[in-house]
Motif scaffolding. Sequence first.
Motif, mmCIF file in Angstrom:
data_model
loop_
_atom_site.group_PDB
_atom_site.id
_atom_site.type_symbol
_atom_site.label_atom_id
_atom_site.label_comp_id
_atom_site.label_asym_id
_atom_site.label_seq_id
_atom_site.Cartn_x
_atom_site.Cartn_y
_atom_site.Cartn_z
ATOM 1 N N GLY A 133 0.814 -1.213 0.000
ATOM 2 C CA GLY A 133 0.000 0.000 0.000
ATOM 3 C C GLY A 133 0.846 1.260 0.000
ATOM 4 N N THR A 134 1.897 1.263 0.797
ATOM 5 C CA THR A 134 2.781 2.427 0.845
ATOM 6 C C THR A 134 3.495 2.620 -0.488
ATOM 7 O OG1 THR A 134 3.108 2.188 3.220
ATOM 8 C CG2 THR A 134 4.755 3.462 2.018
ATOM 9 N N SER A 135 4.003 1.545 -1.057
ATOM 10 C CA SER A 135 4.715 1.677 -2.343
ATOM 11 C C SER A 135 3.763 2.104 -3.452
ATOM 12 C CB SER A 135 5.426 0.372 -2.713
ATOM 13 O OG SER A 135 4.498 -0.644 -3.044
ATOM 14 N N GLY A 136 2.507 1.678 -3.379
ATOM 15 C CA GLY A 136 1.523 2.126 -4.364
ATOM 16 C C GLY A 136 1.177 3.592 -4.173
ATOM 17 N N GLY A 137 1.045 4.005 -2.929
ATOM 18 C CA GLY A 137 0.762 5.412 -2.649
ATOM 19 C C GLY A 137 1.877 6.325 -3.089
ATOM 20 N N GLU A 138 3.109 5.853 -2.982
ATOM 21 C CA GLU A 138 4.269 6.660 -3.367
ATOM 22 C C GLU A 138 4.314 6.947 -4.865
ATOM 23 O OE1 GLU A 138 7.569 4.415 -1.878
ATOM 24 O OE2 GLU A 138 7.361 5.231 0.139
ATOM 25 N N ILE A 139 3.590 6.180 -5.659
ATOM 26 C CA ILE A 139 3.617 6.384 -7.109
ATOM 27 C C ILE A 139 3.097 7.789 -7.454
ATOM 28 C CG2 ILE A 139 2.611 5.649 -9.318
ATOM 29 C CD1 ILE A 139 2.769 2.743 -8.191
ATOM 30 N N HIS A 140 1.979 8.169 -6.895
ATOM 31 C CA HIS A 140 1.430 9.494 -7.186
ATOM 32 C C HIS A 140 1.594 10.488 -6.045
ATOM 33 C CE1 HIS A 140 -0.254 9.627 -11.139
ATOM 34 N NE2 HIS A 140 -0.735 8.415 -11.000
ATOM 35 N N HIS A 141 1.761 10.001 -4.861
ATOM 36 C CA HIS A 141 1.917 10.899 -3.708
ATOM 37 C C HIS A 141 3.410 11.043 -3.408
ATOM 38 C CE1 HIS A 141 -2.331 11.196 -2.794
ATOM 39 N NE2 HIS A 141 -2.417 9.912 -3.101
ATOM 40 N N THR A 142 4.046 11.910 -4.155
ATOM 41 C CA THR A 142 5.484 12.075 -4.025
ATOM 42 C C THR A 142 5.878 12.597 -2.647
ATOM 43 O OG1 THR A 142 5.336 14.285 -4.991
ATOM 44 C CG2 THR A 142 5.809 12.464 -6.495
ATOM 45 N N GLU A 143 4.944 13.231 -1.945
ATOM 46 C CA GLU A 143 5.261 13.774 -0.623
ATOM 47 C C GLU A 143 5.509 12.695 0.430
ATOM 48 O OE1 GLU A 143 0.767 13.260 -0.577
ATOM 49 O OE2 GLU A 143 2.274 13.815 -2.057
ATOM 50 N N ILE A 144 5.082 11.456 0.165
ATOM 51 C CA ILE A 144 5.329 10.390 1.151
ATOM 52 C C ILE A 144 6.550 9.546 0.806
ATOM 53 C CG2 ILE A 144 2.905 10.291 1.837
ATOM 54 C CD1 ILE A 144 2.694 7.620 0.296
ATOM 55 N N ARG A 145 7.195 9.844 -0.288
ATOM 56 C CA ARG A 145 8.414 9.117 -0.641
ATOM 57 C C ARG A 145 9.529 9.491 0.318
ATOM 58 N NH1 ARG A 145 8.532 10.059 -7.184
ATOM 59 N NH2 ARG A 145 6.534 9.058 -7.602
ATOM 60 N N PRO A 146 10.367 8.530 0.699
ATOM 61 C CA PRO A 146 11.454 8.820 1.635
ATOM 62 C C PRO A 146 12.432 9.872 1.118
ATOM 63 C CG PRO A 146 11.355 6.452 1.153
ATOM 64 C CD PRO A 146 10.322 7.129 0.311
ATOM 65 N N ASP A 147 12.611 9.934 -0.198
ATOM 66 C CA ASP A 147 13.550 10.896 -0.776
ATOM 67 C C ASP A 147 12.863 12.179 -1.232
ATOM 68 O OD1 ASP A 147 12.132 9.715 -2.821
ATOM 69 O OD2 ASP A 147 13.848 9.541 -4.171
ATOM 70 N N SER A 148 11.653 12.402 -0.739
ATOM 71 C CA SER A 148 10.858 13.561 -1.139
ATOM 72 C C SER A 148 11.480 14.864 -0.645
ATOM 73 C CB SER A 148 9.446 13.428 -0.573
ATOM 74 O OG SER A 148 8.745 14.637 -0.684
ATOM 75 N N VAL A 149 11.458 15.875 -1.486
ATOM 76 C CA VAL A 149 11.940 17.199 -1.107
ATOM 77 C C VAL A 149 11.064 17.753 0.007
ATOM 78 C CG1 VAL A 149 12.272 19.571 -1.924
ATOM 79 C CG2 VAL A 149 12.885 17.640 -3.389
ATOM 80 N N ILE A 150 9.754 17.546 -0.105
ATOM 81 C CA ILE A 150 8.819 18.034 0.921
ATOM 82 C C ILE A 150 9.075 17.334 2.246
ATOM 83 C CG2 ILE A 150 6.391 18.155 1.594
ATOM 84 C CD1 ILE A 150 5.748 18.380 -1.433
ATOM 85 N N ALA A 151 9.187 16.006 2.206
ATOM 86 C CA ALA A 151 9.408 15.249 3.446
ATOM 87 C C ALA A 151 10.740 15.637 4.083
ATOM 88 C CB ALA A 151 9.375 13.746 3.168
ATOM 89 N N ASN A 152 11.783 15.752 3.280
ATOM 90 C CA ASN A 152 13.101 16.112 3.819
ATOM 91 C C ASN A 152 13.123 17.535 4.359
ATOM 92 O OD1 ASN A 152 14.249 13.623 3.343
ATOM 93 N ND2 ASN A 152 14.892 14.153 1.279
ATOM 94 N N SER A 153 12.449 18.470 3.685
ATOM 95 C CA SER A 153 12.437 19.849 4.178
ATOM 96 C C SER A 153 11.626 19.953 5.456
ATOM 97 C CB SER A 153 11.903 20.804 3.111
ATOM 98 O OG SER A 153 10.546 20.566 2.861
#
Length: 165
Positions: A133-153
């Motif tokens: 579910g998480t890997s599927g969500g990461e496809i379009h929800h870039t904010e939940i990706r571990p390497d996301s600019v939003i998440a890191n900021s």
Amino acid sequence: MNDAHLHMIVNHFPIVGTILGLLVLMGGIYFRSNSIKNTSYFLFIIATVFTVFSMATGEGAEELVEDMPNIGHEIIHNHEELAEKLAIIMYLLGVVSVIGLISNIRNHPKAKFFSYAIAVIAIVAVLLSSKVGTSGGEIHHTEIRPDSVIANSTIKDTETTMDKD
């Protein structure tokens, strides 16, 4: 309606159905109720049917979204690999749930064994489904990706705020 839309509709049922089925099964084991266990077996069987639909629509969904901006082949491939592993576990869960249901109806001496075996398979399915579910969500929800600019900021902003305090 295309495969991506259909995939988005059906892919939640295997995850939610398995979690709900596991909770119901735990109640059935605790209360020693075959009726409650049978309800969980039905939930697992229904979740397995939706797994078949989810897998059938996944390939078409991949074809539609893999070339979109911010979506790469790697993230979809990761989701696909995890989904294939979950599908195998779900198919096993569905088959063993049918056997557990029949053994409960017939009051077979192995019915209790099947309830515990199904619980173990369901726990594995729930743990794996959270990753799918998480890997599927990461496809379009870039904010939940571990390497996301939003998440890191956000993490850096939180650390900076904590340092000031």
